[in-house]
Write a protein that holds these residues in place. Structure first.
Motif, mmCIF file in Angstrom:
data_model
loop_
_atom_site.group_PDB
_atom_site.id
_atom_site.type_symbol
_atom_site.label_atom_id
_atom_site.label_comp_id
_atom_site.label_asym_id
_atom_site.label_seq_id
_atom_site.Cartn_x
_atom_site.Cartn_y
_atom_site.Cartn_z
ATOM 1 N N LEU A 177 0.832 -1.200 0.000
ATOM 2 C CA LEU A 177 0.000 0.000 0.000
ATOM 3 C C LEU A 177 0.871 1.256 0.000
ATOM 4 O O LEU A 177 0.567 2.240 -0.694
ATOM 5 C CB LEU A 177 -0.920 -0.003 1.222
ATOM 6 N N THR A 178 1.959 1.223 0.751
ATOM 7 C CA THR A 178 2.893 2.358 0.758
ATOM 8 C C THR A 178 3.461 2.602 -0.631
ATOM 9 O O THR A 178 3.534 3.741 -1.104
ATOM 10 C CB THR A 178 4.031 2.096 1.752
ATOM 11 N N GLY A 179 3.853 1.516 -1.301
ATOM 12 C CA GLY A 179 4.373 1.654 -2.659
ATOM 13 C C GLY A 179 3.344 2.238 -3.604
ATOM 14 O O GLY A 179 3.662 3.117 -4.425
ATOM 15 N N ASN A 180 2.095 1.785 -3.498
ATOM 16 C CA ASN A 180 1.044 2.331 -4.353
ATOM 17 C C ASN A 180 0.858 3.827 -4.127
ATOM 18 O O ASN A 180 0.707 4.605 -5.073
ATOM 19 C CB ASN A 180 -0.277 1.604 -4.092
ATOM 20 N N TRP A 220 2.914 -1.798 -12.419
ATOM 21 C CA TRP A 220 2.407 -0.433 -12.539
ATOM 22 C C TRP A 220 3.558 0.572 -12.471
ATOM 23 O O TRP A 220 3.657 1.498 -13.277
ATOM 24 C CB TRP A 220 1.391 -0.197 -11.426
ATOM 25 N N LEU A 221 4.466 0.351 -11.515
ATOM 26 C CA LEU A 221 5.612 1.245 -11.378
ATOM 27 C C LEU A 221 6.503 1.194 -12.616
ATOM 28 O O LEU A 221 6.961 2.237 -13.118
ATOM 29 C CB LEU A 221 6.421 0.872 -10.137
ATOM 30 N N ARG A 224 5.085 3.269 -15.299
ATOM 31 C CA ARG A 224 5.291 4.688 -15.018
ATOM 32 C C ARG A 224 6.712 5.108 -15.378
ATOM 33 O O ARG A 224 6.965 6.251 -15.748
ATOM 34 C CB ARG A 224 5.029 4.966 -13.534
ATOM 35 N N GLN A 225 7.654 4.180 -15.272
ATOM 36 C CA GLN A 225 9.049 4.461 -15.578
ATOM 37 C C GLN A 225 9.372 4.273 -17.061
ATOM 38 O O GLN A 225 10.514 4.452 -17.473
ATOM 39 C CB GLN A 225 9.960 3.565 -14.733
ATOM 40 N N GLY A 226 8.388 3.893 -17.861
ATOM 41 C CA GLY A 226 8.623 3.661 -19.274
ATOM 42 C C GLY A 226 9.254 2.319 -19.591
ATOM 43 O O GLY A 226 9.661 2.083 -20.729
ATOM 44 N N ARG A 227 9.296 1.415 -18.616
ATOM 45 C CA ARG A 227 9.926 0.103 -18.815
ATOM 46 C C ARG A 227 8.853 -0.898 -19.250
ATOM 47 O O ARG A 227 8.498 -1.838 -18.537
ATOM 48 C CB ARG A 227 10.645 -0.325 -17.535
ATOM 49 N N LEU A 261 -3.071 -10.054 -15.427
ATOM 50 C CA LEU A 261 -3.402 -10.049 -16.849
ATOM 51 C C LEU A 261 -3.769 -8.641 -17.321
ATOM 52 O O LEU A 261 -3.356 -8.210 -18.403
ATOM 53 C CB LEU A 261 -4.564 -11.007 -17.120
ATOM 54 N N VAL A 262 -4.531 -7.927 -16.507
ATOM 55 C CA VAL A 262 -4.903 -6.552 -16.862
ATOM 56 C C VAL A 262 -3.654 -5.668 -16.916
ATOM 57 O O VAL A 262 -3.503 -4.827 -17.809
ATOM 58 C CB VAL A 262 -5.927 -6.005 -15.850
ATOM 59 N N GLY A 263 -2.741 -5.862 -15.949
ATOM 60 C CA GLY A 263 -1.492 -5.098 -15.961
ATOM 61 C C GLY A 263 -0.643 -5.410 -17.173
ATOM 62 O O GLY A 263 -0.076 -4.502 -17.805
ATOM 63 N N GLY A 264 -0.550 -6.686 -17.519
ATOM 64 C CA GLY A 264 0.200 -7.055 -18.717
ATOM 65 C C GLY A 264 -0.423 -6.479 -19.977
ATOM 66 O O GLY A 264 0.285 -6.013 -20.879
ATOM 67 N N ALA A 265 -1.750 -6.476 -20.032
ATOM 68 C CA ALA A 265 -2.445 -5.906 -21.191
ATOM 69 C C ALA A 265 -2.140 -4.418 -21.336
ATOM 70 O O ALA A 265 -1.920 -3.918 -22.443
ATOM 71 C CB ALA A 265 -3.949 -6.125 -21.054
ATOM 72 N N ALA A 266 -2.126 -3.710 -20.213
ATOM 73 C CA ALA A 266 -1.832 -2.273 -20.255
ATOM 74 C C ALA A 266 -0.433 -2.020 -20.802
ATOM 75 O O ALA A 266 -0.213 -1.089 -21.595
ATOM 76 C CB ALA A 266 -1.974 -1.666 -18.862
#
Length: 418
Positions: A177-180, A220-221, A224-227, A261-266
């Motif tokens: 949660l802290t990371g989010n 997600w991170l 955000r970093q373009g990786r 799966l949703v994260g991979g799709a994004a």
């Protein structure tokens, strides 16, 4: 004399190389990228601008028919010049517990005195902080997390052997949660430290679902970093490792798999691979349907309750926006349930996609209405969204008259400067 290692090309240098290979002028490239300003292309190639948003890079990649990741290059100068502008928040208290100062003997300085609260008490505190986070009350979450992190770490240190798995699972969830929160506040390096600690704690807990949800935060991170390539690979590899048997999987196992799966799709959508993204969303839909047939277990993990058919539909809308198709965004969004949803930031991000689609179709009044809704609902979240600033830019640029009062207020909230 030791030769210097080759330096990575900048975004502008890579863009220029691919543009010339495609035999396009700067003007033609800007036009093919959905009407992107030729000035943006020129400034990137000349090095006047050293960074660009992922949506901008994706639009250029679509125009050049290359993966978005091939345009991402060295942006160290942009970081040194704080480009784009950002408003740093005071994160000293969280920094002290996420990256503590250690003495010569390896012991942490300023550890809490006395016995820590019980795991049940700490779990209740974590749920309270999670509710603050989901309500976009970042100030409350930011104030509550440092002492909670310190107490949970202390509970891990004194836990009996039989309680160690539960204590480490709680530490993983708290650090997750802290990371989010830190990702939302654009404190990426500190978020990476928090999530790395969360994953280590999750491994020690032996709880695969907890570990998988942390991995989703990592993905997600990375985006955000373009990786993008790493985010896509991490999400899909982990999803393959934990793929549940639908006949006996718990809602938590199904949701953890579906979120990956949703994260991979994004990530694949942003890397200009829409077919792969669509296949992953279809698989996530199956998990959402299965969860919908079963009652959720009590005391579910954070995020588990937020994964459902509505969230999968938001992913379809998001992928249409990334592909630059405003008409499809509006069509798909009609069957997204009214929000806010349990994971508030997901629904808010979805509403930005709807605002973007209206703005692209020159429906400026409708786009502004959506942004005003978000300003009232989640002002702290909206301030952190560069996407919102880009939408305000499109609306302001497309208007023939002066800004309305609502649009001027929005511009101030998101930091837009004409």
């Amino acid at each position: 004399m030791t030769p210097k290692p080759p330096t990575e090309q900048t975004i502008g240098q890579k863009l220029k190389r691919h543009r010339k290979a495609a035999r396009l002028t700067q003007e033609r490239l800007a036009e093919r990228a959905g009407g992107l300003s030729v000035e943006t292309v020129r400034k990137l190639e000349q090095g006047v601008r050293r960074s660009a948003s992922l949506p901008t890079l994706h639009a250029l990649a679509r125009a050049l028919n290359v993966p978005t990741s091939t345009l991402i290059g060295d942006a160290t100068e942009a970081a040194a010049r704080a480009e784009p502008d950002h408003r740093p928040l005071s994160l000293a208290a969280i920094r002290r517990v996420i990256a503590p100062v250690l003495g010569l003997d390896g012991a942490m300085l300023n550890t809490p005195a006395g016995d820590p609260p019980t795991l049940d008490v700490l779990t209740g505190r974590l749920r309270t902080v999670d509710r603050s986070y989901q309500r976009n009350d970042y100030a409350a979450a930011l104030a509550a997390l440092p002492p909670l992190l310190a107490d949970v770490q202390a509970a891990v240190d004194v836990a009996a052997d039989r309680n160690q798995p539960a204590a480490h699972a709680l530490l993983a969830r708290t650090r997750h949660l802290t990371g989010n929160l830190l990702i939302q506040l654009r404190a990426g390096d500190l978020a990476q430290t928090a999530l790395a600690g969360a994953l280590d704690a999750a491994r020690q807990s032996g709880d695969q679902v907890v570990a998988a949800t942390v991995i989703q935060g990592m993905c997600w991170l990375l985006m955000r970093q373009g990786r993008l390539v790493e985010a896509a690979e991490l999400a899909t590899t982990t999803a393959d490792q934990i793929e549940p048997k639908f006949s006996r999987a718990t809602p938590g196992q199904l949701a953890a798999w579906g979120w990956l799966l949703v994260g991979g799709a994004a990530a694949y959508a942003r890397d200009n691979q829409p077919g792969v993204a669509a296949d992953l969303v279809d698989a996530a839909q199956a998990a959402a349907v299965r969860i919908g047939e079963r009652a959720p277990e009590p005391g579910h993990l954070m995020m588990v309750g937020g994964f459902d058919a509505g969230r999968v539909q938001m992913a379809r809308v998001e992928n249409a926006a990334v592909a630059g198709d405003p008409g499809r965004v509006l069509d798909l969004s009609r069957v997204v349930p009214a929000g806010p949803t349990p994971v508030g930031s997901s629904w808010q991000r979805h509403r930005l996609d709807v605002a973007w689609a209206h703005a692209q179709r020159r429906q400026h009044h409708e786009a502004t209405e959506v942004l005003v809704e978000l300003r009232h609902l989640a002002p702290a979240w909206l301030r952190q969204q560069r996407y919102a600033r880009d939408i305000v830019d499109v609306i302001a640029d497309g208007r023939r008259r002066a800004m309305t009062e609502d649009l001027a207020d929005l511009a101030q909230v998101v930091g837009y400067v004409p």
